[in-house]
Design an enzyme around this catalytic site. Structure first.
Site, PDB file in Angstrom:
ATOM      1  CE1 TYR A 115      -3.262  -2.507   5.996  1.00 21.01           C
ATOM      2  CE2 TYR A 115      -3.142  -0.155   5.546  1.00 21.01           C
ATOM      3  CZ  TYR A 115      -3.239  -1.460   5.093  1.00 21.01           C
ATOM      4  OH  TYR A 115      -3.308  -1.715   3.746  1.00 21.01           O
TER       5      TYR A 115
ATOM      6  CE  LYS B 226      -0.028  -4.608   3.102  1.00 20.95           C
ATOM      7  NZ  LYS B 226      -0.411  -5.971   2.632  1.00 20.95           N
TER       8      LYS B 226
ATOM      9  CB  THR C 267      -0.904  -0.017   1.262  1.00 16.90           C
ATOM     10  OG1 THR C 267      -1.423   1.292   1.479  1.00 16.90           O
ATOM     11  CG2 THR C 267      -0.129  -0.401   2.511  1.00 16.90           C
ATOM     12  CG  ASP C 268      -1.093   5.021  -0.942  1.00 18.96           C
ATOM     13  OD1 ASP C 268      -1.639   4.364  -0.035  1.00 18.96           O
ATOM     14  OD2 ASP C 268      -1.657   5.953  -1.539  1.00 18.96           O
ATOM     15  CD  GLU C 269      -3.238   3.507   4.419  1.00 22.14           C
ATOM     16  OE1 GLU C 269      -3.091   3.507   5.651  1.00 22.14           O
ATOM     17  OE2 GLU C 269      -4.321   3.232   3.862  1.00 22.14           O
TER      18      GLU C 269
HETATM   19  N1  LIG Z   1      -8.348  -1.566   0.000  1.00 17.93           N
HETATM   20  C1  LIG Z   1      -7.439  -0.703  -0.417  1.00 17.93           C
HETATM   21  O1  LIG Z   1      -7.760   0.445  -0.754  1.00 17.93           O
HETATM   22  C2  LIG Z   1      -5.993  -1.124  -0.520  1.00 17.93           C
HETATM   23  C3  LIG Z   1      -5.092  -0.250  -1.129  1.00 17.93           C
HETATM   24  C4  LIG Z   1      -3.759  -0.645  -1.269  1.00 17.93           C
HETATM   25  C5  LIG Z   1      -3.361  -1.879  -0.803  1.00 17.93           C
HETATM   26  N2  LIG Z   1      -4.243  -2.716  -0.203  1.00 17.93           N
HETATM   27  C6  LIG Z   1      -3.763  -4.037   0.234  1.00 17.93           C
HETATM   28  O2  LIG Z   1      -4.409  -4.993  -0.562  1.00 17.93           O
HETATM   29  C7  LIG Z   1      -4.610  -6.201   0.174  1.00 17.93           C
HETATM   30  C8  LIG Z   1      -6.082  -6.596   0.126  1.00 17.93           C
HETATM   31  O3  LIG Z   1      -6.851  -5.520   0.654  1.00 17.93           O
HETATM   32  P1  LIG Z   1      -8.439  -5.592   0.715  1.00 17.93           P
HETATM   33  O4  LIG Z   1      -8.938  -4.209   0.805  1.00 17.93           O
HETATM   34  O5  LIG Z   1      -8.926  -6.503  -0.337  1.00 17.93           O
HETATM   35  O6  LIG Z   1      -8.600  -6.289   2.139  1.00 17.93           O
HETATM   36  P2  LIG Z   1      -9.865  -7.049   2.757  1.00 17.93           P
HETATM   37  O7  LIG Z   1      -9.803  -6.739   4.225  1.00 17.93           O
HETATM   38  O8  LIG Z   1     -11.105  -6.742   2.014  1.00 17.93           O
HETATM   39  O9  LIG Z   1      -9.541  -8.606   2.505  1.00 17.93           O
HETATM   40  C9  LIG Z   1      -8.535  -9.284   3.183  1.00 17.93           C
HETATM   41  C10 LIG Z   1      -8.752 -10.768   2.968  1.00 17.93           C
HETATM   42  O10 LIG Z   1      -7.674 -11.471   3.610  1.00 17.93           O
HETATM   43  C11 LIG Z   1      -8.226 -12.545   4.361  1.00 17.93           C
HETATM   44  N3  LIG Z   1      -7.319 -12.797   5.495  1.00 17.93           N
HETATM   45  C12 LIG Z   1      -7.081 -11.989   6.560  1.00 17.93           C
HETATM   46  N4  LIG Z   1      -6.214 -12.581   7.388  1.00 17.93           N
HETATM   47  C13 LIG Z   1      -5.874 -13.764   6.831  1.00 17.93           C
HETATM   48  C14 LIG Z   1      -5.013 -14.826   7.210  1.00 17.93           C
HETATM   49  N5  LIG Z   1      -4.314 -14.772   8.356  1.00 17.93           N
HETATM   50  N6  LIG Z   1      -4.901 -15.893   6.411  1.00 17.93           N
HETATM   51  C15 LIG Z   1      -5.612 -15.971   5.249  1.00 17.93           C
HETATM   52  N7  LIG Z   1      -6.465 -15.004   4.849  1.00 17.93           N
HETATM   53  C16 LIG Z   1      -6.587 -13.913   5.632  1.00 17.93           C
HETATM   54  C17 LIG Z   1      -9.595 -12.064   4.802  1.00 17.93           C
HETATM   55  O11 LIG Z   1     -10.453 -13.153   5.126  1.00 17.93           O
HETATM   56  C18 LIG Z   1     -10.057 -11.307   3.566  1.00 17.93           C
HETATM   57  O12 LIG Z   1     -10.691 -12.169   2.642  1.00 17.93           O
HETATM   58  C19 LIG Z   1      -4.119  -5.911   1.581  1.00 17.93           C
HETATM   59  O13 LIG Z   1      -2.833  -6.444   1.702  1.00 17.93           O
HETATM   60  C20 LIG Z   1      -4.069  -4.395   1.671  1.00 17.93           C
HETATM   61  O14 LIG Z   1      -3.054  -3.989   2.526  1.00 17.93           O
HETATM   62  C21 LIG Z   1      -5.555  -2.359  -0.046  1.00 17.93           C
END
Ligand SMILES: NC(=O)c1ccc[n+]([C@@H]2O[C@H](COP(=O)([O-])OP(=O)(O)OC[C@H]3O[C@@H](n4cnc5c(N)ncnc54)[C@H](O)[C@@H]3O)[C@@H](O)[C@H]2O)c1
Length: 328
Positions: free
Chosen positions: A153, A157, A125-127
Protein backbone atom coordinates in the site's frame (compact mmCIF):
# COMPACT_ATOMS: atom_id res chain seq x y z
CA UNK A 1 -14.69 26.99 -9.71
CA UNK A 2 -15.45 23.39 -10.60
CA UNK A 3 -13.73 20.90 -8.32
CA UNK A 4 -13.45 17.25 -9.30
CA UNK A 5 -13.17 15.05 -6.22
CA UNK A 6 -12.17 11.46 -6.95
CA UNK A 7 -12.86 8.79 -4.33
CA UNK A 8 -15.47 11.06 -2.78
CA UNK A 9 -17.72 8.20 -1.67
CA UNK A 10 -15.02 6.95 0.71
CA UNK A 11 -14.13 8.06 4.22
CA UNK A 12 -12.04 11.21 3.82
CA UNK A 13 -13.39 12.14 0.37
CA UNK A 14 -17.00 12.25 1.59
CA UNK A 15 -16.04 14.33 4.62
CA UNK A 16 -14.18 16.66 2.25
CA UNK A 17 -17.23 17.03 -0.03
CA UNK A 18 -19.43 17.92 2.95
CA UNK A 19 -16.80 20.38 4.16
CA UNK A 20 -16.46 22.12 0.78
CA UNK A 21 -20.17 22.26 -0.04
CA UNK A 22 -20.81 23.93 3.31
CA UNK A 23 -17.93 26.40 3.28
CA UNK A 24 -17.52 27.14 -0.42
CA UNK A 25 -21.09 27.27 -1.76
CA UNK A 26 -19.82 29.00 -4.90
CA UNK A 27 -17.96 25.84 -6.00
CA UNK A 28 -19.42 23.19 -8.27
CA UNK A 29 -18.32 19.80 -6.93
CA UNK A 30 -18.21 16.71 -9.13
CA UNK A 31 -17.47 13.39 -7.46
CA UNK A 32 -16.03 10.51 -9.46
CA UNK A 33 -15.94 7.19 -7.61
CA UNK A 34 -15.81 3.57 -8.69
CA UNK A 35 -17.75 2.46 -5.58
CA UNK A 36 -15.43 -0.35 -4.57
CA UNK A 37 -16.15 -2.22 -1.33
CA UNK A 38 -14.90 0.95 0.47
CA UNK A 39 -17.21 3.43 -1.29
CA UNK A 40 -20.91 3.83 -0.59
CA UNK A 41 -23.30 5.90 -2.66
CA UNK A 42 -25.60 6.42 0.33
CA UNK A 43 -22.80 8.21 2.19
CA UNK A 44 -23.46 11.09 -0.19
CA UNK A 45 -27.28 10.82 -0.01
CA UNK A 46 -27.64 14.16 1.78
CA UNK A 47 -25.98 16.07 -1.08
CA UNK A 48 -26.91 13.92 -4.09
CA UNK A 49 -29.79 16.15 -5.21
CA UNK A 50 -28.11 19.39 -4.37
CA UNK A 51 -27.61 21.89 -7.21
CA UNK A 52 -23.87 22.31 -7.74
CA UNK A 53 -23.15 18.65 -6.98
CA UNK A 54 -22.87 15.73 -9.38
CA UNK A 55 -21.96 12.10 -8.73
CA UNK A 56 -20.45 9.91 -11.46
CA UNK A 57 -19.65 6.25 -10.98
CA UNK A 58 -16.41 5.50 -12.85
CA UNK A 59 -12.91 4.11 -12.44
CA UNK A 60 -9.97 6.55 -12.42
CA UNK A 61 -8.06 3.96 -14.46
CA UNK A 62 -10.65 4.21 -17.26
CA UNK A 63 -9.05 6.78 -19.56
CA UNK A 64 -12.12 7.08 -21.78
CA UNK A 65 -14.50 7.74 -18.88
CA UNK A 66 -12.09 10.20 -17.25
CA UNK A 67 -11.59 12.13 -20.49
CA UNK A 68 -15.34 12.26 -21.17
CA UNK A 69 -15.96 13.67 -17.70
CA UNK A 70 -13.23 16.28 -18.18
CA UNK A 71 -14.81 17.28 -21.53
CA UNK A 72 -18.22 17.64 -19.91
CA UNK A 73 -17.24 19.40 -16.71
CA UNK A 74 -13.99 21.21 -17.57
CA UNK A 75 -12.84 21.14 -13.92
CA UNK A 76 -10.51 23.81 -12.59
CA UNK A 77 -8.94 21.53 -10.02
CA UNK A 78 -8.82 17.86 -9.05
CA UNK A 79 -8.42 16.42 -5.55
CA UNK A 80 -7.50 12.77 -5.79
CA UNK A 81 -8.68 10.67 -2.85
CA UNK A 82 -9.42 7.61 -5.00
CA UNK A 83 -7.24 4.79 -3.74
CA UNK A 84 -7.07 1.33 -2.38
CA UNK A 85 -6.31 2.24 1.20
CA UNK A 86 -6.07 -0.79 3.46
CA UNK A 87 -2.59 -2.15 4.28
CA UNK A 88 -3.83 -5.66 5.12
CA UNK A 89 -5.57 -5.97 1.77
CA UNK A 90 -2.39 -4.79 0.00
CA UNK A 91 -0.45 -7.60 1.68
CA UNK A 92 -2.97 -10.16 0.41
CA UNK A 93 -3.40 -8.74 -3.12
CA UNK A 94 -1.06 -5.91 -4.18
CA UNK A 95 -2.01 -5.63 -7.86
CA UNK A 96 -5.14 -3.52 -7.57
CA UNK A 97 -3.15 -1.08 -5.40
CA UNK A 98 -0.71 -0.55 -8.24
CA UNK A 99 -3.52 -0.12 -10.75
CA UNK A 100 -5.52 2.46 -8.83
CA UNK A 101 -2.86 4.22 -6.75
CA UNK A 102 -0.23 4.48 -9.49
CA UNK A 103 -1.79 4.03 -12.94
CA UNK A 104 -5.06 5.71 -11.95
CA UNK A 105 -3.12 8.73 -10.69
CA UNK A 106 -1.31 8.92 -14.04
CA UNK A 107 -4.60 8.74 -15.99
CA UNK A 108 -6.00 11.65 -13.97
CA UNK A 109 -2.84 13.72 -14.41
CA UNK A 110 -2.80 13.06 -18.17
CA UNK A 111 -6.35 14.42 -18.36
CA UNK A 112 -5.25 17.44 -16.30
CA UNK A 113 -2.40 18.06 -18.74
CA UNK A 114 -4.67 17.87 -21.77
CA UNK A 115 -7.22 20.21 -20.23
CA UNK A 116 -4.77 22.66 -18.61
CA UNK A 117 -6.08 22.52 -15.05
CA UNK A 118 -5.10 25.05 -12.41
CA UNK A 119 -4.32 22.37 -9.82
CA UNK A 120 -3.98 18.63 -9.29
CA UNK A 121 -3.88 17.74 -5.59
CA UNK A 122 -2.71 14.28 -4.62
CA UNK A 123 -3.91 13.06 -1.23
CA UNK A 124 -1.06 10.99 0.13
CA UNK A 125 -0.01 9.53 3.45
CA UNK A 126 2.76 9.70 6.06
CA UNK A 127 3.23 5.97 5.44
CA UNK A 128 5.38 6.78 2.38
CA UNK A 129 8.26 7.62 4.75
CA UNK A 130 8.31 4.15 6.32
CA UNK A 131 8.53 3.89 10.08
CA UNK A 132 10.59 5.19 13.00
CA UNK A 133 11.92 3.31 16.03
CA UNK A 134 9.79 3.31 19.17
CA UNK A 135 12.70 4.39 21.39
CA UNK A 136 13.52 7.62 19.52
CA UNK A 137 10.56 9.96 20.19
CA UNK A 138 12.77 12.87 19.11
CA UNK A 139 12.71 11.72 15.45
CA UNK A 140 10.03 13.06 13.08
CA UNK A 141 9.65 12.85 9.31
CA UNK A 142 9.81 16.11 7.36
CA UNK A 143 8.88 16.64 3.72
CA UNK A 144 12.60 16.19 2.91
CA UNK A 145 12.80 12.72 4.49
CA UNK A 146 13.48 9.92 2.00
CA UNK A 147 10.58 7.72 0.87
CA UNK A 148 11.07 4.28 2.44
CA UNK A 149 7.64 2.69 2.16
CA UNK A 150 7.20 -0.70 3.88
CA UNK A 151 3.94 -2.20 2.59
CA UNK A 152 2.60 -2.65 -0.93
CA UNK A 153 0.00 0.00 0.00
CA UNK A 154 2.55 2.61 1.09
CA UNK A 155 4.86 1.72 -1.83
CA UNK A 156 1.98 2.35 -4.25
CA UNK A 157 1.23 5.70 -2.58
CA UNK A 158 4.93 6.66 -2.70
CA UNK A 159 4.95 5.77 -6.41
CA UNK A 160 1.92 8.00 -6.97
CA UNK A 161 3.75 10.85 -5.21
CA UNK A 162 6.91 10.40 -7.28
CA UNK A 163 4.88 10.37 -10.45
CA UNK A 164 3.02 13.54 -9.42
CA UNK A 165 6.30 15.34 -8.74
CA UNK A 166 7.68 14.08 -12.06
CA UNK A 167 4.62 15.46 -13.90
CA UNK A 168 5.26 18.79 -12.19
CA UNK A 169 8.92 18.85 -13.21
CA UNK A 170 8.50 17.41 -16.70
CA UNK A 171 5.23 18.94 -17.86
CA UNK A 172 4.88 21.86 -15.44
CA UNK A 173 1.61 20.37 -14.10
CA UNK A 174 0.58 22.45 -11.05
CA UNK A 175 0.68 19.61 -8.55
CA UNK A 176 0.46 19.71 -4.76
CA UNK A 177 0.73 16.76 -2.38
CA UNK A 178 -0.43 16.36 1.21
CA UNK A 179 0.98 13.54 3.36
CA UNK A 180 -1.36 13.10 6.26
CA UNK A 181 -1.17 10.98 9.38
CA UNK A 182 -3.93 8.54 10.46
CA UNK A 183 -7.42 10.01 10.22
CA UNK A 184 -10.46 9.10 12.28
CA UNK A 185 -14.07 10.30 12.32
CA UNK A 186 -17.46 9.48 10.78
CA UNK A 187 -17.96 7.40 7.60
CA UNK A 188 -14.78 5.31 7.95
CA UNK A 189 -15.21 1.72 6.83
CA UNK A 190 -15.10 -0.59 9.83
CA UNK A 191 -12.00 -2.48 8.72
CA UNK A 192 -9.77 0.29 10.12
CA UNK A 193 -8.63 0.36 13.75
CA UNK A 194 -10.88 2.95 15.39
CA UNK A 195 -14.26 2.13 13.77
CA UNK A 196 -13.49 -1.59 14.06
CA UNK A 197 -12.83 -1.34 17.78
CA UNK A 198 -15.86 0.90 18.39
CA UNK A 199 -18.15 -1.43 16.38
CA UNK A 200 -16.96 -4.50 18.17
CA UNK A 201 -16.93 -2.98 21.65
CA UNK A 202 -20.52 -1.76 21.15
CA UNK A 203 -21.50 -5.37 20.47
CA UNK A 204 -19.32 -6.90 23.23
CA UNK A 205 -17.27 -8.79 20.64
CA UNK A 206 -13.52 -9.53 20.90
CA UNK A 207 -11.24 -6.60 20.00
CA UNK A 208 -8.42 -7.96 17.81
CA UNK A 209 -5.16 -6.09 18.46
CA UNK A 210 -2.05 -6.85 16.41
CA UNK A 211 1.01 -8.06 18.37
CA UNK A 212 1.06 -6.29 21.70
CA UNK A 213 -0.57 -3.12 20.39
CA UNK A 214 2.59 -1.07 20.94
CA UNK A 215 2.69 0.44 17.44
CA UNK A 216 2.43 4.21 17.50
CA UNK A 217 0.40 6.35 15.09
CA UNK A 218 -0.20 10.09 14.89
CA UNK A 219 -3.98 10.77 14.85
CA UNK A 220 -5.92 13.58 13.21
CA UNK A 221 -9.67 14.24 13.20
CA UNK A 222 -10.84 14.00 9.57
CA UNK A 223 -12.26 17.53 9.41
CA UNK A 224 -8.83 18.98 10.24
CA UNK A 225 -7.43 17.08 7.26
CA UNK A 226 -10.20 18.47 5.02
CA UNK A 227 -9.39 22.01 6.14
CA UNK A 228 -5.70 21.43 5.36
CA UNK A 229 -6.50 20.26 1.81
CA UNK A 230 -8.81 23.22 1.19
CA UNK A 231 -5.98 25.56 2.29
CA UNK A 232 -3.36 23.83 0.14
CA UNK A 233 -5.70 23.99 -2.86
CA UNK A 234 -6.15 27.73 -2.48
CA UNK A 235 -2.74 28.81 -1.18
CA UNK A 236 -0.27 25.93 -1.52
CA UNK A 237 2.72 26.26 -3.84
CA UNK A 238 2.64 24.20 -7.04
CA UNK A 239 5.22 21.44 -6.68
CA UNK A 240 4.81 21.66 -2.89
CA UNK A 241 4.57 18.74 -0.49
CA UNK A 242 2.87 19.33 2.87
CA UNK A 243 2.94 17.03 5.89
CA UNK A 244 -0.38 17.18 7.76
CA UNK A 245 -0.37 15.75 11.26
CA UNK A 246 -1.92 16.27 14.66
CA UNK A 247 1.20 15.94 16.84
CA UNK A 248 -0.96 13.39 18.60
CA UNK A 249 0.98 10.14 18.90
CA UNK A 250 -0.79 7.24 20.56
CA UNK A 251 -0.11 3.54 20.93
CA UNK A 252 -2.79 1.31 19.38
CA UNK A 253 -3.41 -0.43 22.69
CA UNK A 254 -4.02 2.88 24.47
CA UNK A 255 -6.62 3.84 21.87
CA UNK A 256 -8.41 0.52 22.28
CA UNK A 257 -8.41 0.88 26.08
CA UNK A 258 -9.68 4.44 25.79
CA UNK A 259 -12.57 3.26 23.57
CA UNK A 260 -13.40 0.55 26.14
CA UNK A 261 -13.40 3.15 28.92
CA UNK A 262 -15.60 5.58 26.99
CA UNK A 263 -18.11 2.80 26.28
CA UNK A 264 -17.95 1.28 29.77
CA UNK A 265 -16.62 -2.03 28.40
CA UNK A 266 -14.01 -4.27 30.08
CA UNK A 267 -10.42 -4.55 28.77
CA UNK A 268 -10.99 -8.32 28.82
CA UNK A 269 -12.60 -7.90 25.36
CA UNK A 270 -9.09 -7.27 23.98
CA UNK A 271 -7.72 -10.27 22.06
CA UNK A 272 -4.08 -10.07 20.95
CA UNK A 273 -3.64 -11.59 17.46
CA UNK A 274 -0.60 -12.48 15.36
CA UNK A 275 1.19 -9.34 14.23
CA UNK A 276 0.77 -7.92 10.72
CA UNK A 277 3.64 -8.83 8.35
CA UNK A 278 6.23 -6.01 8.21
CA UNK A 279 4.17 -3.97 10.68
CA UNK A 280 5.45 -0.38 10.88
CA UNK A 281 6.42 0.56 14.44
CA UNK A 282 5.92 4.30 14.63
CA UNK A 283 4.74 7.04 12.30
CA UNK A 284 5.44 10.63 13.28
CA UNK A 285 5.60 13.67 11.05
CA UNK A 286 6.58 17.26 11.48
CA UNK A 287 3.74 19.50 10.17
CA UNK A 288 5.74 22.76 10.62
CA UNK A 289 5.63 23.64 6.93
CA UNK A 290 1.85 23.81 6.63
CA UNK A 291 1.65 25.55 10.00
CA UNK A 292 4.21 28.22 9.11
CA UNK A 293 3.34 28.73 5.43
CA UNK A 294 -0.43 28.37 5.50
CA UNK A 295 -1.30 28.93 9.17
CA UNK A 296 -2.93 25.51 9.56
CA UNK A 297 -3.28 23.90 12.98
CA UNK A 298 -5.59 21.10 14.09
CA UNK A 299 -8.77 22.33 15.79
CA UNK A 300 -10.13 19.10 17.26
CA UNK A 301 -8.27 17.44 20.13
CA UNK A 302 -8.21 13.65 20.38
CA UNK A 303 -10.46 13.39 23.44
CA UNK A 304 -13.17 15.49 21.76
CA UNK A 305 -12.74 13.83 18.34
CA UNK A 306 -12.89 10.29 19.65
CA UNK A 307 -16.04 11.04 21.68
CA UNK A 308 -17.73 12.49 18.60
CA UNK A 309 -16.65 9.45 16.57
CA UNK A 310 -17.89 6.97 19.18
CA UNK A 311 -21.25 8.77 19.37
CA UNK A 312 -21.56 8.67 15.59
CA UNK A 313 -20.91 4.91 15.34
CA UNK A 314 -23.21 4.27 18.30
CA UNK A 315 -26.04 5.92 16.32
CA UNK A 316 -25.13 4.40 12.94
CA UNK A 317 -25.60 0.66 13.21
CA UNK A 318 -25.39 0.44 9.38
CA UNK A 319 -21.71 1.47 9.58
CA UNK A 320 -20.71 -1.26 11.95
CA UNK A 321 -20.59 -4.20 9.61
CA UNK A 322 -17.70 -5.00 7.34
CA UNK A 323 -15.84 -7.76 5.65
CA UNK A 324 -12.47 -7.65 7.36
CA UNK A 325 -9.78 -10.34 7.55
CA UNK A 326 -10.51 -11.44 11.08
CA UNK A 327 -14.30 -11.68 10.67
CA UNK A 328 -15.57 -14.60 12.74
N1 LIG B 1 -7.62 6.93 6.17
C1 LIG B 1 -6.49 7.48 6.58
O1 LIG B 1 -6.17 7.48 7.78
C2 LIG B 1 -5.57 8.14 5.58
C3 LIG B 1 -4.48 8.87 6.06
C4 LIG B 1 -3.65 9.52 5.14
C5 LIG B 1 -3.92 9.44 3.80
N2 LIG B 1 -4.98 8.73 3.34
C6 LIG B 1 -5.24 8.72 1.89
O2 LIG B 1 -6.45 9.39 1.68
C7 LIG B 1 -7.14 8.85 0.56
C8 LIG B 1 -8.56 8.46 0.96
O3 LIG B 1 -8.48 7.52 2.02
P1 LIG B 1 -9.79 6.93 2.71
O4 LIG B 1 -9.40 6.44 4.04
O5 LIG B 1 -10.90 7.89 2.55
O6 LIG B 1 -10.02 5.68 1.75
P2 LIG B 1 -11.35 4.81 1.53
O7 LIG B 1 -10.83 3.42 1.27
O8 LIG B 1 -12.32 5.01 2.62
O9 LIG B 1 -12.00 5.42 0.19
C9 LIG B 1 -11.43 5.26 -1.07
C10 LIG B 1 -12.47 5.64 -2.10
O10 LIG B 1 -11.87 5.53 -3.40
C11 LIG B 1 -12.76 4.84 -4.26
N3 LIG B 1 -11.94 4.15 -5.27
C12 LIG B 1 -11.09 3.11 -5.08
N4 LIG B 1 -10.56 2.74 -6.25
C13 LIG B 1 -11.05 3.58 -7.19
C14 LIG B 1 -10.87 3.71 -8.59
N5 LIG B 1 -10.05 2.88 -9.26
N6 LIG B 1 -11.53 4.67 -9.25
C15 LIG B 1 -12.38 5.51 -8.59
N7 LIG B 1 -12.61 5.42 -7.26
C16 LIG B 1 -11.95 4.46 -6.57
C17 LIG B 1 -13.51 3.88 -3.35
O11 LIG B 1 -14.75 3.47 -3.94
C18 LIG B 1 -13.71 4.73 -2.11
O12 LIG B 1 -14.88 5.51 -2.20
C19 LIG B 1 -6.31 7.67 0.09
O13 LIG B 1 -5.54 8.10 -1.00
C20 LIG B 1 -5.41 7.35 1.27
O14 LIG B 1 -4.19 6.84 0.83
C21 LIG B 1 -5.81 8.07 4.21
Amino acid sequence: MTLLVTGGAGFIGSNFIFYILERRPEYRVVCLDKLTYAGRRDTLAAVMERPGFRFVQADICDRGAVNRLFEEERPDAVVNFAAESHVDRSIDAPEVFLQTNVLGTAVLMDACRTHGLARFHQVSTDEVYGDLPLDRPDLLFTEASPLRASSPYSASKASGDLLALAYHRTYGLPVTISRCSNNYGPYQFAEKLIPLMISRALEDRPLPVYGQGLNVRDWLYVEDHCRAIDLILRRGKPGGVYNVGGRCEMRNIDIVKLICRELGKPDSLIAYVEDRKGHDLRYAIDPSRIQNELGWTPETGFQDGIRRTIRWYAERRDWREGDFPWEE
